[in-house]
Write a protein that holds these residues in place. Structure first.
Motif, mmCIF file in Angstrom:
data_model
loop_
_atom_site.group_PDB
_atom_site.id
_atom_site.type_symbol
_atom_site.label_atom_id
_atom_site.label_comp_id
_atom_site.label_asym_id
_atom_site.label_seq_id
_atom_site.Cartn_x
_atom_site.Cartn_y
_atom_site.Cartn_z
ATOM 1 N N THR A 241 3.917 -13.540 0.506
ATOM 2 C CA THR A 241 5.050 -12.574 1.017
ATOM 3 C C THR A 241 4.232 -11.604 0.385
ATOM 4 O OG1 THR A 241 7.122 -12.430 0.638
ATOM 5 C CG2 THR A 241 6.462 -13.557 2.436
ATOM 6 N N GLY A 242 3.734 -11.272 -0.436
ATOM 7 C CA GLY A 242 3.080 -10.764 -1.428
ATOM 8 C C GLY A 242 4.596 -9.621 -2.486
ATOM 9 N N LEU A 243 4.175 -8.972 -2.966
ATOM 10 C CA LEU A 243 4.740 -7.934 -3.564
ATOM 11 C C LEU A 243 5.874 -7.414 -2.903
ATOM 12 C CD1 LEU A 243 2.917 -7.152 -6.498
ATOM 13 C CD2 LEU A 243 4.249 -8.543 -6.749
ATOM 14 N N ASP A 244 7.196 -7.509 -3.448
ATOM 15 C CA ASP A 244 8.421 -6.877 -1.875
ATOM 16 C C ASP A 244 8.042 -7.251 -1.048
ATOM 17 O OD1 ASP A 244 9.944 -6.777 -4.661
ATOM 18 O OD2 ASP A 244 9.399 -4.814 -4.705
ATOM 19 N N TRP A 245 7.501 -8.032 -0.360
ATOM 20 C CA TRP A 245 7.581 -8.629 1.216
ATOM 21 C C TRP A 245 6.006 -7.929 1.559
ATOM 22 C CZ3 TRP A 245 8.809 -12.843 3.712
ATOM 23 C CH2 TRP A 245 9.976 -13.636 2.615
ATOM 24 N N THR A 246 4.663 -6.958 0.769
ATOM 25 C CA THR A 246 4.251 -6.022 0.640
ATOM 26 C C THR A 246 3.036 -6.892 1.824
ATOM 27 O OG1 THR A 246 3.458 -6.177 -0.904
ATOM 28 C CG2 THR A 246 4.733 -4.108 -0.448
ATOM 29 N N GLY A 247 2.762 -7.627 1.267
ATOM 30 C CA GLY A 247 1.591 -8.936 1.719
ATOM 31 C C GLY A 247 0.866 -8.561 0.182
ATOM 32 N N LEU A 248 0.655 -7.763 -0.248
ATOM 33 C CA LEU A 248 -0.323 -6.880 -1.398
ATOM 34 C C LEU A 248 0.628 -7.895 -3.218
ATOM 35 C CD1 LEU A 248 0.287 -3.293 -0.679
ATOM 36 C CD2 LEU A 248 -1.310 -5.057 0.173
ATOM 37 N N ASP A 249 -1.266 -8.411 -4.145
ATOM 38 C CA ASP A 249 -0.649 -9.010 -5.141
ATOM 39 C C ASP A 249 -0.211 -7.803 -5.999
ATOM 40 O OD1 ASP A 249 -3.407 -8.036 -5.199
ATOM 41 O OD2 ASP A 249 -3.944 -10.482 -5.381
ATOM 42 N N TRP A 250 -1.153 -6.129 -5.641
ATOM 43 C CA TRP A 250 -0.813 -5.579 -6.670
ATOM 44 C C TRP A 250 -0.891 -4.225 -5.437
ATOM 45 C CZ3 TRP A 250 -0.934 -3.715 -11.797
ATOM 46 C CH2 TRP A 250 -1.634 -2.410 -11.300
ATOM 47 N N THR A 251 0.322 -3.610 -6.088
ATOM 48 C CA THR A 251 0.816 -2.339 -5.268
ATOM 49 C C THR A 251 0.777 -1.478 -6.476
ATOM 50 O OG1 THR A 251 3.222 -2.112 -6.648
ATOM 51 C CG2 THR A 251 2.450 -3.631 -3.969
ATOM 52 N N GLY A 252 -0.069 -1.340 -7.256
ATOM 53 C CA GLY A 252 -0.704 -0.499 -7.861
ATOM 54 C C GLY A 252 0.081 0.527 -9.204
ATOM 55 N N LEU A 253 -0.239 1.757 -10.014
ATOM 56 C CA LEU A 253 1.153 1.610 -10.706
ATOM 57 C C LEU A 253 2.160 2.809 -9.724
ATOM 58 C CD1 LEU A 253 -1.324 3.303 -13.944
ATOM 59 C CD2 LEU A 253 -0.062 1.188 -13.488
ATOM 60 N N ASP A 254 3.152 2.319 -10.184
ATOM 61 C CA ASP A 254 4.080 3.570 -9.205
ATOM 62 C C ASP A 254 3.846 2.856 -7.638
ATOM 63 O OD1 ASP A 254 5.821 3.441 -12.170
ATOM 64 O OD2 ASP A 254 5.106 5.613 -11.686
ATOM 65 N N TRP A 255 3.475 2.079 -7.882
ATOM 66 C CA TRP A 255 3.877 1.949 -5.889
ATOM 67 C C TRP A 255 2.051 2.701 -5.255
ATOM 68 C CZ3 TRP A 255 5.218 -2.229 -3.724
ATOM 69 C CH2 TRP A 255 6.056 -3.294 -4.232
ATOM 70 N N THR A 256 1.694 3.406 -6.137
ATOM 71 C CA THR A 256 0.339 4.424 -5.783
ATOM 72 C C THR A 256 -0.995 3.332 -5.398
ATOM 73 O OG1 THR A 256 -0.796 4.497 -8.007
ATOM 74 C CG2 THR A 256 1.331 5.365 -7.582
ATOM 75 N N GLY A 257 -0.707 2.130 -5.182
ATOM 76 C CA GLY A 257 -2.023 2.104 -4.921
ATOM 77 C C GLY A 257 -3.193 1.701 -6.176
ATOM 78 N N LEU A 258 -2.943 2.321 -6.809
ATOM 79 C CA LEU A 258 -4.222 2.810 -7.782
ATOM 80 C C LEU A 258 -4.026 2.019 -9.006
ATOM 81 C CD1 LEU A 258 -3.940 6.761 -7.146
ATOM 82 C CD2 LEU A 258 -5.683 5.016 -6.192
#
Length: 168
Positions: free
Chosen positions: A103-120
């Motif tokens: 389900t991704g990190l914290d259920w986002t569907g993403l395996d990477w949310t970036g630094l401090d969740w910025t996507g970067l």
């Protein structure tokens, strides 16, 4: 003397003058009349003529589970030998019943949310987005001599490279 012998000339006239020494059971001539005079030596269970009537008179030696005729009715009478997890029919319902195995990190569907969740993966120096902010954050890589912007201020800061002999 009135005897059978004197009257008939016979020394035996049979039972009741029949000439017979045996008249059968109840004068039938038979030595066996069967059970209850049927002529049969076996009338079957409860007079059916049968030696086996089946379970509860069905004629069957097996009626199945709870009289269904079946030897297996499945789990909870469904006819199935597997109903799946929690009766879904599925052998895998996913993480927390989502159907997903990730389900991704914290259920986002993403395996990477970036630094401090910025996507970067890089936010720059001090979160500016820049990899260089210049000298003392000016954006410049050269501020000149003593921050004048100049690479030459002349002799004694006059801007001149020659002041003449003895400054005259």
């Amino acid at each position: 003397d009135w005897t059978a012998e004197s009257l008939t000339g016979l020394d035996w006239t049979g039972l009741d003058w029949t000439g017979l020494d045996w008249t059968g059971l109840d004068w039938t001539g038979l030595d066996w009349t069967g059970l209850d005079w049927t002529g049969l030596d076996w009338t079957g269970l409860d007079w059916t003529g049968l030696d086996w009537t089946g379970l509860d008179w069905t004629g069957l030696d097996w009626t199945g589970l709870d009289w269904t005729g079946l030897d297996w009715t499945g789990l909870d009478w469904t006819g199935l030998d597997w109903t799946g997890l929690d009766w879904t029919g599925l052998d895998w319902t996913g993480l927390d019943w989502t159907g997903l195995d990730w389900t991704g990190l914290d259920w986002t569907g993403l395996d990477w949310t970036g630094l401090d969740w910025t996507g970067l993966d890089w936010t720059g120096l001090d979160w500016t987005g820049l990899d260089w902010t210049g000298l003392d954050w000016t954006g410049l890589d050269w501020t000149g001599l003593d921050w004048t912007g100049l690479d030459w201020t002349g002799l004694d800061w006059t801007g001149l490279d020659w002041t003449g002999l003895d400054w005259t």
